[in-house]
Design a protein around this motif. Structure first.
Motif, short mmCIF file in Angstrom:
data_model
loop_
_atom_site.label_atom_id
_atom_site.label_comp_id
_atom_site.label_asym_id
_atom_site.label_seq_id
_atom_site.Cartn_x
_atom_site.Cartn_y
_atom_site.Cartn_z
N ARG A 323 0.83 -1.21 0.00
CA ARG A 323 0.00 0.00 0.00
C ARG A 323 0.86 1.25 0.00
N LEU A 324 1.99 1.22 0.70
CA LEU A 324 2.90 2.36 0.69
C LEU A 324 3.49 2.56 -0.70
N ASP A 325 3.91 1.48 -1.34
CA ASP A 325 4.50 1.59 -2.68
C ASP A 325 3.48 2.07 -3.70
N ALA A 326 2.21 1.75 -3.46
CA ALA A 326 1.16 2.17 -4.39
C ALA A 326 0.72 3.61 -4.14
N GLY A 327 1.25 4.23 -3.09
CA GLY A 327 0.88 5.60 -2.77
C GLY A 327 -0.49 5.71 -2.15
N ALA A 328 -1.02 4.59 -1.61
CA ALA A 328 -2.35 4.60 -1.00
C ALA A 328 -2.31 3.89 0.35
N PRO A 329 -1.46 4.38 1.27
CA PRO A 329 -1.35 3.70 2.57
C PRO A 329 -2.57 3.95 3.45
N CYS A 330 -2.85 2.98 4.31
CA CYS A 330 -3.82 3.19 5.37
C CYS A 330 -3.13 3.98 6.48
N PRO A 331 -3.88 4.66 7.33
CA PRO A 331 -3.26 5.48 8.38
C PRO A 331 -2.23 4.73 9.23
N LEU A 332 -2.53 3.48 9.59
CA LEU A 332 -1.62 2.75 10.47
C LEU A 332 -0.39 2.21 9.74
N ASP A 333 -0.41 2.21 8.41
CA ASP A 333 0.76 1.74 7.66
C ASP A 333 1.98 2.61 7.91
N THR A 334 1.76 3.86 8.27
CA THR A 334 2.89 4.75 8.56
C THR A 334 3.61 4.35 9.84
N LEU A 335 2.98 3.52 10.67
CA LEU A 335 3.66 3.00 11.87
C LEU A 335 4.61 1.86 11.51
N TRP A 336 4.40 1.25 10.35
CA TRP A 336 5.28 0.18 9.88
C TRP A 336 6.50 0.74 9.15
N SER A 337 6.33 1.83 8.45
CA SER A 337 7.36 2.33 7.54
C SER A 337 8.70 2.65 8.21
N PRO A 338 8.77 3.11 9.49
CA PRO A 338 10.09 3.40 10.07
C PRO A 338 10.99 2.17 10.20
N TYR A 339 10.40 0.98 10.13
CA TYR A 339 11.20 -0.25 10.28
C TYR A 339 11.57 -0.85 8.93
N ASP A 340 11.08 -0.28 7.85
CA ASP A 340 11.32 -0.78 6.50
C ASP A 340 12.73 -0.42 6.06
N LEU A 341 13.56 -1.41 5.78
CA LEU A 341 14.94 -1.18 5.36
C LEU A 341 15.13 -1.35 3.86
N TYR A 342 14.05 -1.65 3.15
CA TYR A 342 14.14 -1.86 1.70
C TYR A 342 14.49 -0.55 1.00
N LEU A 343 15.45 -0.62 0.07
CA LEU A 343 15.93 0.59 -0.59
C LEU A 343 15.15 0.95 -1.84
N GLY A 344 14.23 0.08 -2.24
CA GLY A 344 13.37 0.39 -3.38
C GLY A 344 12.02 0.88 -2.91
N GLY A 345 11.00 0.71 -3.75
CA GLY A 345 9.63 1.04 -3.35
C GLY A 345 9.41 2.50 -3.04
N TRP A 346 8.59 2.77 -2.03
CA TRP A 346 8.19 4.13 -1.69
C TRP A 346 9.38 5.00 -1.29
N ARG A 347 10.38 4.41 -0.64
CA ARG A 347 11.53 5.19 -0.19
C ARG A 347 12.34 5.70 -1.39
N ALA A 348 12.58 4.83 -2.38
CA ALA A 348 13.34 5.24 -3.56
C ALA A 348 12.60 6.33 -4.32
N MET A 349 11.28 6.19 -4.43
CA MET A 349 10.51 7.20 -5.14
C MET A 349 10.50 8.53 -4.40
N ALA A 350 10.45 8.47 -3.07
CA ALA A 350 10.46 9.70 -2.28
C ALA A 350 11.79 10.44 -2.43
N GLU A 351 12.90 9.67 -2.47
CA GLU A 351 14.20 10.29 -2.62
C GLU A 351 14.37 10.97 -3.98
N ARG A 352 13.65 10.44 -4.98
CA ARG A 352 13.71 11.03 -6.31
C ARG A 352 12.63 12.10 -6.52
#
Length: 358
Positions: A323-352
């Motif tokens: 859901r984060l990668d699709a740009g349509a996260p649920c409110p509680l999904d943001t509580l998961w994202s600080p633990y995500d170490l994946y360098l692709g997906g939503w983080r890579a898009m945000a950096e660009r």
């Protein structure tokens, strides 16, 4: 029609200079962007000295043991779950992870080691995969039919005999409390300890074939407690009791009945209920705020249950990383994202500076 040599050379030079080729060169395994290295989490002053510092053995009695599964589909979730455990543990260097895996073990080991260089862990190939595949029947969701989803049933066989207790964790959760509290919360010595949900409609987990047969419909009557639903994604398991009580064999027997008579619709949960419901040591609900992924058909957003929270669990169809990668996260999904170490997906898009919904 053949291409001229000069045209081919120009094409090769263009590809070598392109950003795409440069990004592939950055990651030897080109289809995997990789994972960031987590911070180094150290034991506090009050932690017991562990033999693992000198001899990294799973048999060290001072260790807290955690079992999880590893495969490519849920690897990202597993890495985030491990990160959350270490971040909130009072004694992170005294936690030992046991990963049951399917697929490329060398790659999975490399990913875990790159994200957590000092992690104490071992990998165990799921050797019972072929047998489990022969026992699995169709479920309401394809993910529930994967053999690795049944690996928790075989932990007593896979892990070393010296490991007599283990915390089993699904890959779609994060812990926001000290794992030692969960480890120590089970005190009755029962084969399974987990939060129970006695308000749930227990009958819905089984079909009319089950309830219509008096022999099976009455089987819960002899249990020591009221049979209640519990989620098998978070359990404290007494492996010594599993090894002497034939619990793996009993679960397999129910899977064989299911192949013949279709007595339930879900995957690995109903056999656990058939064997353990009414005999589970109940833990505080704070240790499994489950259902955050919606139901097994629609991955809709859900809120938290009332009460304190020590563990967030995205059981159900919807997963926070998709859901984060699709740009349509649920409110509680943001509580998961600080633990995500994946360098692709939503983080890579945000950096660009790219929106996932563009």
């Amino acid at each position: 029609m053949s291409s001229s040599p000069s045209l081919l050379i120009l094409l090769i030079l263009a590809l070598c200079a392109s950003p795409l080729t440069e990004s592939i060169r950055s990651f030897p395994d080109s289809i995997y962007p990789g994972y960031a290295e987590a911070p180094e989490y150290r034991n506090g002053e009050d932690c017991l000295a562990t033999e693992a510092y000198r001899r990294p053995s799973a048999c060290d009695p001072s260790l807290v043991h955690i079992a999880m599964t590893l495969d490519e589909e849920y690897l990202r979730g597993s890495i985030a779950a491990v990160h959350s455990v270490l971040k909130h543990a009072s004694c992170p260097e005294s936690v030992y992870f046991h990963f049951v895996f399917s697929g490329d073990g060398d790659r999975l080991r490399s990913v875990v080691r790159s994200a957590f260089p000092s992690l104490r862990f071992e990998l165990y190939r799921f050797q019972q995969e072929r047998r489990v595949r022969s026992l699995i029947s169709a479920s309401v969701r394809a993910a529930l039919e994967q053999p690795l989803n049944y690996a928790r049933t075989y932990l007593a066989d896979l892990l070393p005999p010296c490991v007599r207790r283990v915390v089993y964790l699904d890959s779609d959760l994060v812990i926001v409390d000290d794992i030692a509290k969960l480890w120590e919360s089970a005190t009755a010595g029962k084969p399974v300890a987990a939060p129970e949900y006695c308000h749930a409609n227990f009958t819905k987990y089984f079909t009319a074939n089950f309830w219509g047969d008096q022999a099976t419909a009455d089987m819960f009557a002899s249990r020591s407690q009221k049979p209640c639903y519990f989620n098998t994604g978070v359990m404290v398991m007494e492996l010594g009791a599993w090894r002497t009580g034939r619990y793996r064999e009993r679960i397999e027997e129910w899977m064989e009945v299911q192949k013949e008579r279709r007595i339930y619709e879900l995957g690995s949960l109903p056999p656990f209920l058939l064997v353990f419901a009414g005999e589970v040591e109940a833990l505080d609900h704070r240790w499994n705020q489950h259902g955050l992924g919606g139901d097994n058909v629609v991955g809709s957003c859900r809120g938290l249950h009332p009460g304190p929270v020590s563990l967030l669990h995205w059981s159900g169809k919807g997963k926070p990383w998709t859901r984060l990668d699709a740009g349509a996260p649920c409110p509680l999904d943001t509580l998961w994202s600080p633990y995500d170490l994946y360098l692709g997906g939503w983080r890579a898009m945000a950096e660009r500076g790219i929106s996932a919904v563009e």
